[in-house]
Design a protein around this motif. Structure first.
Motif, PDB file in Angstrom:
ATOM      1  N   GLU A 281       0.833  -1.200   0.000  1.00 51.23           N
ATOM      2  CA  GLU A 281       0.000   0.000   0.000  1.00 51.23           C
ATOM      3  C   GLU A 281       0.873   1.258   0.000  1.00 51.23           C
ATOM      4  OE1 GLU A 281      -3.361   0.083  -0.051  1.00 51.23           O
ATOM      5  OE2 GLU A 281      -3.511  -2.097  -0.132  1.00 51.23           O
TER       6      GLU A 281
ATOM      7  N   HIS B  65      -5.711   4.697   3.368  1.00 51.88           N
ATOM      8  CA  HIS B  65      -5.378   4.756   1.940  1.00 51.88           C
ATOM      9  C   HIS B  65      -4.300   5.795   1.704  1.00 51.88           C
ATOM     10  CE1 HIS B  65      -7.041   8.595   0.237  1.00 51.88           C
ATOM     11  NE2 HIS B  65      -7.546   8.632   1.450  1.00 51.88           N
TER      12      HIS B  65
ATOM     13  N   ASN C 162      -9.938   0.796   0.756  1.00 48.37           N
ATOM     14  CA  ASN C 162      -8.766   0.484  -0.050  1.00 48.37           C
ATOM     15  C   ASN C 162      -8.744   1.303  -1.337  1.00 48.37           C
ATOM     16  OD1 ASN C 162      -8.107  -1.470   1.843  1.00 48.37           O
ATOM     17  ND2 ASN C 162      -9.245  -3.074   0.769  1.00 48.37           N
ATOM     18  N   ASN C 163      -7.534   1.549  -1.830  1.00 49.71           N
ATOM     19  CA  ASN C 163      -7.321   2.243  -3.105  1.00 49.71           C
ATOM     20  C   ASN C 163      -7.997   3.614  -3.138  1.00 49.71           C
ATOM     21  OD1 ASN C 163      -5.959  -0.075  -4.191  1.00 49.71           O
ATOM     22  ND2 ASN C 163      -7.976  -1.023  -4.491  1.00 49.71           N
TER      23      ASN C 163
ATOM     24  N   PRO D 151      -7.003  -3.506   3.822  1.00 51.14           N
ATOM     25  CA  PRO D 151      -6.080  -4.122   2.863  1.00 51.14           C
ATOM     26  C   PRO D 151      -6.051  -5.641   3.049  1.00 51.14           C
ATOM     27  CG  PRO D 151      -5.092  -2.174   3.833  1.00 51.14           C
ATOM     28  CD  PRO D 151      -6.370  -2.411   4.583  1.00 51.14           C
TER      29      PRO D 151
END
Length: 335
Positions: free
Chosen positions: A18, A74, A104-105, A199
């Motif tokens: 990440e 994130h 996430n992302n 994650p």
């Protein structure tokens, strides 16, 4: 002469995948922002060589970036630019009051409908919440987001997700594998929600160490659930005795959310469902909140709303056509 300093900077609690991005795209961005330094990544640490002042500045900015990730879950190119332009810690990071959790992302999870917002608002006032309504209205997803936020903010030590092992057609005993493998298909909606917000590597670690637990309702008997955020999903498939057993598991510093859809009862008899009875019994108890979602809250594909409306119209046609009792039709129309 500028003193050259070699230093190893540990980035605790942040998944390197990440932090560095796909194909190290974030790492390359970070390196470009400090061209005077030689930076080499080694797992959860960075080896840095360069001028002392620049190295210390870089270390402070990496600490701020890690703090941001630990709070919001994130990292993005914009976050890196902002962090390395002036630097910020977790306390200084920009916040959005409507955001429940950062997934996430860079995915932002926020309450998107009036009743989702009501659920989030009642969370601050009630330790036990009921969220009932049609498929696609975001009941389980919003509850899961609140659970992830509570765990990130250290309000609770663990997240426990449970549901009754009631199936429509296929029997658990005929499925291959151990108990977890038998139950995973029934618990998949809960996994899906968590996979959007935690994650993958961290979620797997949480599952292994018990920070996140996913279990059938029967396994709740006899337990006292302290310092936990507990979600009972598909509660329309519990009997009154089962839901009472579950609710009386609540321990100190615990938060419970019960979700369900009374139009999708898989028990042999609809009247066996304890969810509606439990809400009637507990509706006026202080510290318990009830949010009844409806078709306006459906946030899946636009067709889902029309599908629910069509089934409601069919159910309202009468017992002879729909094959349901008058009581069942009343429950469906109320939803």
């Amino acid at each position: 002469m500028t003193e050259t300093l070699g230093r190893e900077i540990a980035v605790e609690g942040v998944d390197p995948r990440e932090l560095y991005g796909a194909q190290n795209v974030y790492l390359e961005q970070i390196k470009a922002l400090h061209p005077a330094l030689k930076i080499v990544a080694r797992g959860q640490s960075l080896k840095v060589l360069g001028p002392e002042a620049e190295t210390r500045r870089f270390a402070a900015r990496m600490e701020g970036l890690a703090a941001y990730y630990l709070k919001y879950g994130h990292i993005s190119p914009q976050v890196i630019d902002q962090c390395f332009a002036g630097g910020f810690g977790a306390a200084d990071a920009p916040a959005d009051k409507d955001v429940i959790v950062y997934g996430n992302n860079g995915n932002i999870v926020r309450a998107r409908t009036v009743n989702q917002q009501r659920l989030v608002g009642l969370y601050d006032k009630c330790d036990l919440l009921f969220a009932v309504g049609p498929a696609g209205s975001g009941k389980t997803y919003t509850a899961s987001a609140l659970a992830v936020r509570a765990q990130k903010e250290k309000q609770v030590r663990r997240i426990i997700l449970t549901r009754p092992a009631v199936e429509a057609g296929e029997k658990l005993g005929f499925l291959p594998g151990d108990m977890k493998e038998k139950l995973d298909p029934y618990l998949q909606p809960l996994y899906d929600a968590l996979n959007d917000m935690i994650p993958p590597a961290k979620l797997q670690k949480f599952l292994e160490e018990g920070t996140v637990q996913i279990a059938p309702l029967a396994y709740m008997r006899g337990r006292t659930l302290d310092n936990a955020f507990v979600i009972l999903d598909e509660a329309q498939n519990t009997t009154l005795a089962q839901i009472k057993m579950f609710l009386t598991r609540m321990g100190r510093n615990a938060r419970f959310i019960v979700t369900g859809d009374v139009t999708q009862i898989d028990l042999p008899r609809r009247s066996d469902s304890g969810l509606v009875r439990a809400m009637e019994i507990l509706r006026r108890v202080e510290g318990i909140g009830i949010v009844e979602f409806d078709k306006r809250d459906i946030v899946r594909h636009p067709l889902v709303k029309h599908i629910v409306e069509a089934f409601d119209r069919h159910a309202g046609a009468g017992p002879a056509e729909s094959g349901e009792s008058d009581t069942e039709n009343t429950e469906t129309k109320n939803e």
